[in-house]
Motif scaffolding. Structure first.
Motif, PDB file in Angstrom:
ATOM      1  N   UNK A   1     -13.841 -35.117  20.739  1.00  0.00           N
ATOM      2  CA  UNK A   1     -14.596 -36.363  20.872  1.00  0.00           C
ATOM      3  C   UNK A   1     -15.610 -36.440  19.741  1.00  0.00           C
ATOM      4  N   UNK A   2     -15.753 -37.609  19.220  1.00  0.00           N
ATOM      5  CA  UNK A   2     -16.604 -37.801  18.057  1.00  0.00           C
ATOM      6  C   UNK A   2     -17.997 -38.249  18.475  1.00  0.00           C
ATOM      7  N   UNK A   3     -19.002 -37.683  17.842  1.00  0.00           N
ATOM      8  CA  UNK A   3     -20.376 -38.087  18.125  1.00  0.00           C
ATOM      9  C   UNK A   3     -20.665 -39.396  17.408  1.00  0.00           C
ATOM     10  N   UNK A   4     -21.278 -40.330  18.138  1.00  0.00           N
ATOM     11  CA  UNK A   4     -21.600 -41.631  17.559  1.00  0.00           C
ATOM     12  C   UNK A   4     -23.032 -41.641  17.073  1.00  0.00           C
ATOM     13  N   UNK A   5     -23.262 -42.335  16.016  1.00  0.00           N
ATOM     14  CA  UNK A   5     -24.569 -42.381  15.388  1.00  0.00           C
ATOM     15  C   UNK A   5     -25.603 -43.005  16.338  1.00  0.00           C
ATOM     16  N   UNK A   6     -26.732 -42.315  16.474  1.00  0.00           N
ATOM     17  CA  UNK A   6     -27.840 -42.845  17.263  1.00  0.00           C
ATOM     18  C   UNK A   6     -27.793 -42.530  18.749  1.00  0.00           C
ATOM     19  N   UNK A   7     -26.728 -41.884  19.238  1.00  0.00           N
ATOM     20  CA  UNK A   7     -26.659 -41.585  20.673  1.00  0.00           C
ATOM     21  C   UNK A   7     -27.441 -40.318  20.998  1.00  0.00           C
ATOM     22  N   UNK A   8     -27.843 -40.195  22.261  1.00  0.00           N
ATOM     23  CA  UNK A   8     -28.618 -39.041  22.689  1.00  0.00           C
ATOM     24  C   UNK A   8     -27.761 -37.770  22.655  1.00  0.00           C
ATOM     25  N   UNK A   9     -28.424 -36.626  22.436  1.00  0.00           N
ATOM     26  CA  UNK A   9     -27.721 -35.354  22.291  1.00  0.00           C
ATOM     27  C   UNK A   9     -26.914 -34.966  23.528  1.00  0.00           C
ATOM     28  N   UNK A  10     -27.401 -35.377  24.711  1.00  0.00           N
ATOM     29  CA  UNK A  10     -26.713 -34.939  25.933  1.00  0.00           C
ATOM     30  C   UNK A  10     -25.344 -35.575  26.100  1.00  0.00           C
ATOM     31  N   UNK A  11     -25.082 -36.651  25.346  1.00  0.00           N
ATOM     32  CA  UNK A  11     -23.764 -37.283  25.428  1.00  0.00           C
ATOM     33  C   UNK A  11     -22.662 -36.321  24.984  1.00  0.00           C
ATOM     34  N   UNK A  12     -23.001 -35.416  24.074  1.00  0.00           N
ATOM     35  CA  UNK A  12     -22.014 -34.453  23.575  1.00  0.00           C
ATOM     36  C   UNK A  12     -21.518 -33.576  24.721  1.00  0.00           C
ATOM     37  N   UNK A  13     -22.465 -33.100  25.575  1.00  0.00           N
ATOM     38  CA  UNK A  13     -22.092 -32.248  26.710  1.00  0.00           C
ATOM     39  C   UNK A  13     -21.369 -33.047  27.799  1.00  0.00           C
ATOM     40  N   UNK A  14     -21.778 -34.289  27.990  1.00  0.00           N
ATOM     41  CA  UNK A  14     -21.180 -35.118  29.044  1.00  0.00           C
ATOM     42  C   UNK A  14     -19.724 -35.454  28.754  1.00  0.00           C
ATOM     43  N   UNK A  15     -19.346 -35.378  27.500  1.00  0.00           N
ATOM     44  CA  UNK A  15     -17.941 -35.631  27.157  1.00  0.00           C
ATOM     45  C   UNK A  15     -17.088 -34.382  27.327  1.00  0.00           C
ATOM     46  N   UNK A  16     -17.715 -33.256  27.725  1.00  0.00           N
ATOM     47  CA  UNK A  16     -16.992 -31.998  27.939  1.00  0.00           C
ATOM     48  C   UNK A  16     -17.267 -31.510  29.366  1.00  0.00           C
ATOM     49  N   UNK A  17     -16.654 -32.141  30.358  1.00  0.00           N
ATOM     50  CA  UNK A  17     -16.978 -31.862  31.765  1.00  0.00           C
ATOM     51  C   UNK A  17     -16.725 -30.413  32.193  1.00  0.00           C
ATOM     52  N   UNK A  18     -15.685 -29.779  31.676  1.00  0.00           N
ATOM     53  CA  UNK A  18     -15.371 -28.410  32.090  1.00  0.00           C
ATOM     54  C   UNK A  18     -16.455 -27.456  31.605  1.00  0.00           C
ATOM     55  N   UNK A  19     -16.814 -27.546  30.319  1.00  0.00           N
ATOM     56  CA  UNK A  19     -17.867 -26.687  29.780  1.00  0.00           C
ATOM     57  C   UNK A  19     -19.201 -26.965  30.464  1.00  0.00           C
ATOM     58  N   UNK A  20     -19.445 -28.240  30.729  1.00  0.00           N
ATOM     59  CA  UNK A  20     -20.702 -28.618  31.382  1.00  0.00           C
ATOM     60  C   UNK A  20     -20.778 -28.028  32.791  1.00  0.00           C
ATOM     61  N   UNK A  21     -19.661 -28.079  33.527  1.00  0.00           N
ATOM     62  CA  UNK A  21     -19.618 -27.536  34.891  1.00  0.00           C
ATOM     63  C   UNK A  21     -19.856 -26.029  34.876  1.00  0.00           C
ATOM     64  N   UNK A  22     -19.290 -25.340  33.869  1.00  0.00           N
ATOM     65  CA  UNK A  22     -19.468 -23.892  33.752  1.00  0.00           C
ATOM     66  C   UNK A  22     -20.937 -23.557  33.523  1.00  0.00           C
ATOM     67  N   UNK A  23     -21.585 -24.276  32.605  1.00  0.00           N
ATOM     68  CA  UNK A  23     -22.996 -23.996  32.302  1.00  0.00           C
ATOM     69  C   UNK A  23     -23.897 -24.335  33.492  1.00  0.00           C
ATOM     70  N   UNK A  24     -23.588 -25.406  34.207  1.00  0.00           N
ATOM     71  CA  UNK A  24     -24.369 -25.762  35.398  1.00  0.00           C
ATOM     72  C   UNK A  24     -24.257 -24.652  36.442  1.00  0.00           C
ATOM     73  N   UNK A  25     -23.030 -24.140  36.641  1.00  0.00           N
ATOM     74  CA  UNK A  25     -22.813 -23.053  37.604  1.00  0.00           C
ATOM     75  C   UNK A  25     -23.603 -21.810  37.222  1.00  0.00           C
ATOM     76  N   UNK A  26     -23.596 -21.475  35.934  1.00  0.00           N
ATOM     77  CA  UNK A  26     -24.339 -20.301  35.457  1.00  0.00           C
ATOM     78  C   UNK A  26     -25.835 -20.461  35.718  1.00  0.00           C
ATOM     79  N   UNK A  27     -26.366 -21.646  35.433  1.00  0.00           N
ATOM     80  CA  UNK A  27     -27.799 -21.902  35.636  1.00  0.00           C
ATOM     81  C   UNK A  27     -28.162 -21.816  37.116  1.00  0.00           C
ATOM     82  N   UNK A  28     -27.309 -22.378  37.982  1.00  0.00           N
ATOM     83  CA  UNK A  28     -27.560 -22.328  39.425  1.00  0.00           C
ATOM     84  C   UNK A  28     -27.532 -20.882  39.929  1.00  0.00           C
TER      85      UNK A  28
END
Length: 238
Positions: A1-28
């Motif tokens: 997925x390509x990062x669009x100019x001017x978007x917030x940094x968290x959009x990068x993680x939100x486009x990767x649900x599997x990696x995001x779920x793994x990191x959320x689980x680790x933090x919890x």
């Protein structure tokens, strides 16, 4: 997925649900460990009550019967520190009263009343008779009760309700490894302890002309456990 100019940094993680779920689980998990580990490892977190003692072999077997029959699904075992609770059920429950419960059976659903102080309410021979009749037919003791009958706990009408004690020693040893202070000598003599307590309860029951029970029946073990519930703090030295 390509990062669009001017978007917030968290959009990068939100486009990767599997990696995001793994990191959320680790933090919890990290947060959970930070909260739970100190309560397990620091003994001072649970105030000790000197009068609280481990269950006897018969009471331990009775507790397993209590769990087997699903009693804790309809009855909680923790009186909350509110006036409405203490007026109905008695002294509120203390954390130190459950140090030898593995697992604890607090519960939250109350189809029936809370049972943590039931041992204070129904004690001695008269209390044992009440429990005996209540388990045989709850309607005999409370006409509006919706609790089922438990005839298989009694050696009556050809039923064999002999208490299975083949694993009792193993259960005591398992509890010992979990920190329950059973001595090796106590475990070695568990049968003598169990038989003596069972005989005493059976003797009290058989004084009633309508009851004839053997000391090795499952109902005896269950009564032993119910009569122990919530009584420890009342043995505290004055």
């Amino acid at each position: 997925f390509k990062e669009h100019k001017g978007e917030h940094w968290h959009r990068v993680f939100e486009r990767k649900p599997i990696q995001m779920a793994i990191w959320i689980t680790i933090v919890i998990l990290i947060g959970g460990l930070i909260e739970i580990v100190p309560t397990i490892t620091v003994k001072e977190n649970i105030p000790t009550i000197s009068s609280v003692k481990p269950y006897t072999p018969l009471e331990l077997e009775g507790r397993d019967l209590y769990i087997r029959e699903g009693c804790n699904a309809c009855h909680s075992q923790m009186v909350r520190p509110f006036r409405s609770e203490t007026v109905r059920y008695g002294e509120y429950s203390k954390a130190g009263e459950f140090v030898y419960d593995h697992p604890f059976l607090w519960g939250s659903k109350r189809t029936g009343p809370d049972l943590h102080r039931i041992g204070v309410k129904y004690k001695g021979d008269a209390g044992a008779v009440w429990h005996y009749n209540h388990m045989w037919n709850p309607r005999d003791m409370s006409s509006e009760s919706i609790m089922p009958q438990y005839p298989w706990l009694f050696s009556l009408d050809g039923n064999d309700a002999t208490l299975d004690v083949s694993d009792t020693e193993g259960k005591l040893k398992a509890m010992q490894t979990l920190g329950v202070p059973y001595s090796n000598e106590y475990i070695a003599n568990w049968k003598t302890e169990l038989d003596a307590q069972a005989a005493k309860i059976a003797e009290g029951l058989n004084k009633n002309e309508n009851i004839e029970v053997n000391a090795n029946e499952e109902i005896i073990a269950l009564i032993a456990y119910l009569q122990r519930l919530g009584t420890d703090i009342y043995n505290e030295p004055a």
